[in-house]
Write a protein that holds these residues in place. Sequence first.
Motif, PDB file in Angstrom:
ATOM      1  N   SER A 313       0.749  -1.183   0.084  1.00 16.38           N
ATOM      2  CA  SER A 313       0.022  -0.070   0.003  1.00 16.38           C
ATOM      3  C   SER A 313       0.770   1.259   0.152  1.00 16.38           C
ATOM      4  O   SER A 313       0.458   2.229  -0.776  1.00 16.38           O
ATOM      5  CB  SER A 313      -0.944  -0.046   1.333  1.00 16.38           C
ATOM      6  OG  SER A 313      -0.226   0.096   2.392  1.00 16.38           O
ATOM      7  N   VAL A 316       2.258   1.638  -3.593  1.00 19.36           N
ATOM      8  CA  VAL A 316       1.021   2.147  -4.474  1.00 19.36           C
ATOM      9  C   VAL A 316       0.733   3.762  -4.195  1.00 19.36           C
ATOM     10  O   VAL A 316       0.848   4.503  -5.272  1.00 19.36           O
ATOM     11  CB  VAL A 316      -0.183   1.366  -4.399  1.00 19.36           C
ATOM     12  CG1 VAL A 316      -1.592   1.975  -4.791  1.00 19.36           C
ATOM     13  CG2 VAL A 316      -0.149  -0.120  -4.819  1.00 19.36           C
ATOM     14  N   SER A 317       0.813   4.240  -3.063  1.00 21.86           N
ATOM     15  CA  SER A 317       0.490   5.624  -2.745  1.00 21.86           C
ATOM     16  C   SER A 317       1.719   6.272  -3.395  1.00 21.86           C
ATOM     17  O   SER A 317       1.742   7.518  -3.850  1.00 21.86           O
ATOM     18  CB  SER A 317       0.368   6.028  -1.386  1.00 21.86           C
ATOM     19  OG  SER A 317      -0.711   4.871  -0.640  1.00 21.86           O
ATOM     20  N   TYR A 320       1.655   6.391  -7.019  1.00 20.85           N
ATOM     21  CA  TYR A 320       0.492   7.320  -7.466  1.00 20.85           C
ATOM     22  C   TYR A 320       0.941   8.933  -7.272  1.00 20.85           C
ATOM     23  O   TYR A 320       0.841   9.527  -8.147  1.00 20.85           O
ATOM     24  CB  TYR A 320      -0.648   6.981  -6.495  1.00 20.85           C
ATOM     25  CG  TYR A 320      -1.987   7.735  -6.816  1.00 20.85           C
ATOM     26  CD1 TYR A 320      -2.827   7.552  -7.812  1.00 20.85           C
ATOM     27  CD2 TYR A 320      -2.090   8.914  -6.013  1.00 20.85           C
ATOM     28  CE1 TYR A 320      -4.045   8.338  -8.220  1.00 20.85           C
ATOM     29  CE2 TYR A 320      -3.363   9.836  -6.262  1.00 20.85           C
ATOM     30  CZ  TYR A 320      -4.200   9.438  -7.544  1.00 20.85           C
ATOM     31  OH  TYR A 320      -5.389   9.982  -7.671  1.00 20.85           O
ATOM     32  N   ASP A 328      -4.417   5.164 -12.005  1.00 22.52           N
ATOM     33  CA  ASP A 328      -5.413   4.723 -11.028  1.00 22.52           C
ATOM     34  C   ASP A 328      -4.766   3.802  -9.904  1.00 22.52           C
ATOM     35  O   ASP A 328      -4.038   2.710 -10.147  1.00 22.52           O
ATOM     36  CB  ASP A 328      -6.597   3.998 -11.983  1.00 22.52           C
ATOM     37  CG  ASP A 328      -7.665   3.329 -10.792  1.00 22.52           C
ATOM     38  OD1 ASP A 328      -8.359   4.142 -10.261  1.00 22.52           O
ATOM     39  OD2 ASP A 328      -7.543   1.908 -10.596  1.00 22.52           O
ATOM     40  N   LYS A 329      -5.131   3.992  -8.889  1.00 25.18           N
ATOM     41  CA  LYS A 329      -4.551   3.271  -7.490  1.00 25.18           C
ATOM     42  C   LYS A 329      -5.010   1.617  -7.721  1.00 25.18           C
ATOM     43  O   LYS A 329      -3.922   0.923  -7.243  1.00 25.18           O
ATOM     44  CB  LYS A 329      -5.087   3.702  -6.304  1.00 25.18           C
ATOM     45  CG  LYS A 329      -4.226   4.996  -5.889  1.00 25.18           C
ATOM     46  CD  LYS A 329      -4.309   5.183  -4.288  1.00 25.18           C
ATOM     47  CE  LYS A 329      -3.773   6.466  -4.170  1.00 25.18           C
ATOM     48  NZ  LYS A 329      -3.806   7.087  -2.673  1.00 25.18           N
ATOM     49  N   ASP A 330      -5.957   1.253  -7.992  1.00 25.71           N
ATOM     50  CA  ASP A 330      -6.409  -0.063  -8.084  1.00 25.71           C
ATOM     51  C   ASP A 330      -5.679  -0.558  -9.362  1.00 25.71           C
ATOM     52  O   ASP A 330      -5.279  -1.888  -8.993  1.00 25.71           O
ATOM     53  CB  ASP A 330      -7.899  -0.258  -8.241  1.00 25.71           C
ATOM     54  CG  ASP A 330      -8.627   0.102  -7.167  1.00 25.71           C
ATOM     55  OD1 ASP A 330      -8.107   0.371  -5.897  1.00 25.71           O
ATOM     56  OD2 ASP A 330      -9.822   0.553  -7.165  1.00 25.71           O
ATOM     57  N   LEU A 331      -5.682   0.015 -10.306  1.00 23.97           N
ATOM     58  CA  LEU A 331      -4.947  -0.567 -11.472  1.00 23.97           C
ATOM     59  C   LEU A 331      -3.463  -0.579 -10.861  1.00 23.97           C
ATOM     60  O   LEU A 331      -2.566  -1.971 -11.051  1.00 23.97           O
ATOM     61  CB  LEU A 331      -4.709   0.395 -12.585  1.00 23.97           C
ATOM     62  CG  LEU A 331      -3.854   0.054 -13.770  1.00 23.97           C
ATOM     63  CD1 LEU A 331      -5.181  -0.758 -14.848  1.00 23.97           C
ATOM     64  CD2 LEU A 331      -3.219   0.990 -14.534  1.00 23.97           C
ATOM     65  N   ARG A 333      -2.086  -1.368  -8.037  1.00 21.67           N
ATOM     66  CA  ARG A 333      -2.147  -2.332  -7.037  1.00 21.67           C
ATOM     67  C   ARG A 333      -1.915  -3.636  -7.858  1.00 21.67           C
ATOM     68  O   ARG A 333      -1.283  -4.300  -7.469  1.00 21.67           O
ATOM     69  CB  ARG A 333      -3.314  -2.208  -6.077  1.00 21.67           C
ATOM     70  CG  ARG A 333      -3.132  -3.050  -4.704  1.00 21.67           C
ATOM     71  CD  ARG A 333      -4.208  -2.693  -3.677  1.00 21.67           C
ATOM     72  NE  ARG A 333      -3.959  -1.416  -3.258  1.00 21.67           N
ATOM     73  CZ  ARG A 333      -4.819  -0.557  -3.449  1.00 21.67           C
ATOM     74  NH1 ARG A 333      -6.067  -0.612  -4.038  1.00 21.67           N
ATOM     75  NH2 ARG A 333      -4.561   0.677  -2.666  1.00 21.67           N
ATOM     76  N   SER A 334      -2.969  -3.761  -8.714  1.00 20.28           N
ATOM     77  CA  SER A 334      -2.990  -5.145  -9.277  1.00 20.28           C
ATOM     78  C   SER A 334      -1.739  -5.349 -10.202  1.00 20.28           C
ATOM     79  O   SER A 334      -1.423  -6.593 -10.318  1.00 20.28           O
ATOM     80  CB  SER A 334      -4.128  -5.188 -10.258  1.00 20.28           C
ATOM     81  OG  SER A 334      -4.504  -4.483 -11.357  1.00 20.28           O
TER      82      SER A 334
END
Length: 455
Positions: A313, A316-317, A320, A328-331, A333-334
């Motif tokens: 996490s 990711v931040s 970002y 996109d954060k979800d993108l 992350r995956s």
Amino acid sequence: MLKFKQMADVRTRFAPSPTGSMHIGNLRTAFYAYALAKHNNGKFILRIEDTDKKREAEGGVEEIKSLLNIFALSWDEFYIQSERLGIYKKAAEKLVSEGHAFYCQCEGKNAKKEGFSTNLRDECRDKGLTSGAIKLKVPDNEVVSFHDFVLKEDVTWHTPVVFDATLLKSDGYPTYHLAVVVDDNDMKISHVLRGHDWLPSTPIHLLVYRFLGFKVPEIGHLTDILDPEGGKLSKRKGSSSVKKLLSEGYLPEAIFNFVILAGWAPKDNQEFFDVKSFVEKFDIKGFQKSNPIFNQEKLDWFNGHYIRNKSESDLVSMIYDFYKGKYDKDLLRSKLPLFRDRIKKFSEIESFAGPLVNPSVHPEPLKVTTNYLNNISNATISQVENIKDWTQGNVNQALGTAQLQSGSAVGDFYMDMRGTIFGNTGTPPVNDSIYELGKDWTIVQLRKGQEKHSK
Ligand code: GLU
């Protein structure tokens, strides 16, 4: 050998000029000064040396503070020299009244450069002027020396080589030479740590200390960080600016770890340091005498290490933020598992893993082998098209079959696959990436490759 006074007496300072774009050499001075103070339960002082208004950059002070904050160095006291002008003026006038300094009205001239006096003595020194700049009356035949606690040696000058330096300019601002001495004394600095560049100024300071009746602190001059091609690390090549390194995606942890080991080494072989462990381990005996070389690979290696150590996490931040919200954060992350262990800095993500973070982009397919059209063939595209249930297992199986049909060696087949999907040879794992990119995206990209290289 240097013996520390009482532990609590250790007071160090970082005294940057707010000229913008802090150099990693300056940052290193701050790290060492901080560690020297904190290792001894002492105080670390931030002092802004802003007496040269011509060189001052807008926002320079804020930049210094924010950089120190980024590296988690907090200061116990804060001073700005331009707010202390009266103190320097008094000291300069005292020197004049006691015969150790004189007024001069040829301020712009530099005795050394313009050589208006063969023995570096200023032509105004015996004129008895009562206004103008104030300059140091360097005694004729004396010796000044000190023990450098970084270089671990005595350094000596004979005063004939020391010029009558300006101490106070006619606009009332002190020069560095006066302000540094007055402040280091006033602020009870026990150890002065500064760059090697300042060594030629030290005899001037030693005379000012003597004439003002101040006790000389311990003084140490740090080595220069050298460019791999020799010479001092230059601003022009860019790698020396702290802001630039951060903007390229080097983590503060990595820069810190890299920089403290450029000129200092622990007794054991400990390689990884954060601020806390560096403070614990810090020992002035660890300063090295030879100039360290800026080793970009080592910095990259530290950065890769600290990237791998971050939680998902956090990473990711950070990515970002680094790309200012572009992805996109979800993108992120995956897709993160596909590239996190393979990048050395955030700025590489776009070129290394481009379509994974930005699927709207279709890279220019790269032909790697001579079997390209057998590898990226209609049969291969059909294999992908015929996958009904888009699972990783089915993607692997379809590509495996396509490789057998291609008649190419496994390595060659997947080389062209990488080249086609990413437009590159160094890429994230290609099967997993294809699965993440999806069937439609992959087919469009394979066709693009086929068309481009069948011409
Ligand atoms: N203002 C000087 C600099 O920018 C400080 C030198 C010193 O620490 O004495 O590096």
